[in-house]
Design a protein around this motif. Structure first.
Motif: not given
Ligand code: ATP
Ligand code: MG
Length: 420
Positions: A64, A113, A115, A121
């Motif tokens: 990540e 990150r 992701e 998220r």
């Protein structure tokens, strides 16, 4: 491309930023009440810090991180979490030489990150995080859990639960690792690829897998709690006593292991039930060996990180409306020739601490009114020929229609009076 932000990032628009500011204010107040003071560390650090600090068997480090070489050929990484930077700062500035504990928080720290973006998220999100260095007692763990819980509860977030666990220390965890590997060994072929890797590098992490299949396979896995050494058990008991004393409900969940390698003893999460399932809004724990791993000083520590976007998401889901300040208290409208008077009046109002503005777009008087209405300003001030000649201003209450003509010199007092 030019007018589209990178995937997994979000703009905070001028009309929405008050929600962030409201949260930030609450967070600062909560931190200050417990003696935490703000630290600001850079957005990027040497990659090595995260390899060492976060741990190279974690998802964060393996998959990540935003890592790149700068023009000086150094490997640089955008912060994928807040703790490693805080530890580096604590060590670099010899903060351990002062009386401990050293309590610090960071607010609105951007975290990066890589992701798979989905609800809750993001690739860039923001955290409120607290770190307490030099406190080995479980009272420190408990105060952090309480602080996070009370803050979220004060904001009105519903269905909040505190889940705690202990993942032991280097003296008791190896035994658990062995047990866990024995348990997982036979099931490995049915698990996801990532878990098969985790099994080799860091078996504890298998319990953190978000795949349904893997969760099902590990539901009867041995628990670290059965194998804690006396010291870790005593610490965990002390934590539970503190939480009980404070009267907050908690649940012991032996599956919480957290996504970072540096944790010892306490780990915890604050979770809520949403219509899409469980959402973790805050996660943290104790990291007694991290400072020693990055520097030479052996200093116990504990902390947490809370995602601001997730807090805002929960407020939305619970239908909680945060107080929205109006953009203006008063909007000054004027007839053609009196622009300079209007300009001076706005400056006078602002100097008196009143949010004020005038038209900067060459609108007609009628259009100025329309615009004033749109801004939501509770009052308008009118400067027409009559007012200009008499050195007065006409104040109009947009909602009630009440009107008052006052001398320019008294305008601030009159505005305050009319808006209460
Ligand atoms: P998860 O299990 O949801 O991936 P994590 O264990 O990776 O979370 P932490 O590293 O503990 O999360 O980060 C602390 C908090 O930051 C989380 O509880 C969450 O509120 C928030 N957070 C983490 N990752 C993201 C993300 N990608 N987008 C938005 N918020 C996030
Ligand atoms: Mg994660």
């Amino acid at each position: 491309m030019l007018t589209q932000a990178p995937r997994g990032t979000k703009d905070v628009l001028p009309a929405e930023s008050y929600r962030w500011q409201f949260l930030e204010k609450k967070m600062r107040e909560a931190a200050a009440l417990a003696g935490y003071r703000e630290v600001r560390t850079p957005v990027f650090e040497h990659t090595e810090l995260f390899l060492r600090g976060v741990g190279d068997t974690t998802d964060i480090v393996q998959k990540e991180m935003y890592t790149f070489r700068d023009k000086g050929d150094r490997s640089i990484t955008l912060k994928p979490e807040g703790t490693a930077g805080a530890v580096r700062c604590f060590l670099e500035h010899n903060l351990y030489a002062d009386a401990l504990p050293c309590k610090m928080y960071y607010l609105n720290a951007p975290i990066f990150r890589y992701e798979n973006p989905q609800s809750g998220r993001l690739r860039e999100h923001h955290q409120f995080g607290l770190e307490c260095f030099g406190a080995k007692e479980a009272t420190a763990d408990a105060e952090l859990i309480l602080l996070a819980y009370r803050l979220l509860q004060d904001l009105g977030i519903k269905n909040l639960s505190v889940e705690i666990n202990s993942i032991g220390c280097p003296s008791c965890r190896p035994v658990y690792h062995t047990r866990l590997k024995e348990y997982l060994g036979g099931k490995l072929s049915q698990m996801c690829e990532t878990c098969r890797e985790r099994f080799e590098r860091n078996p504890l992490r298998v319990l953190d897998c978000k795949e349904k299949k893997c969760q099902e396979l590990t539901k009867d896995a041995p628990s670290m709690l059965d194998l804690l050494c006396d010291e870790c058990r005593g610490h965990f008991d002390q934590l539970k006593s503190c939480l009980e004393q404070a009267g907050i409900p908690y649940r012991v969940n032996s599956r919480i292991v957290r996504g970072l390698d540096y944790y010892t003893k306490t780990v915890f999460e604050l979770v809520t039930e949403t219509k899409d399932g469980k959402l973790t809004v805050c996660g943290g724990g104790r990291y007694d060996n991290l400072v020693g791993q990055i520097g030479e000083q052996d200093i116990p520590a504990v902390g947490f990180g809370m995602g601001l976007e997730r807090v805002l998401m929960l407020l939305d889901a619970d239908g909680i409306v945060l107080p929205k300040p109006p953009q203006y208290d008063v909007f000054v409208t004027f007839m053609g020739a009196h622009g300079l008077r209007a300009f001076a009046l706005v400056q006078q109002l602002r100097a008196g601490g009143i949010r004020a503005d005038l038209d900067h777009c060459g609108r007609s008087l009628k259009a100025q009114f329309k615009y004033a209405n749109k801004t939501g300003a509770p009052l308008t001030a009118v400067i027409g020929d009559e007012e200009a000649a008499g050195g007065t201003v006409k104040l109009k209450n947009m909602a009630g229609g009440e009107e008052r003509t006052v001398p320019v010199s008294e305008v601030c007092g009159a505005v305050r009076n009319m808006i209460g």
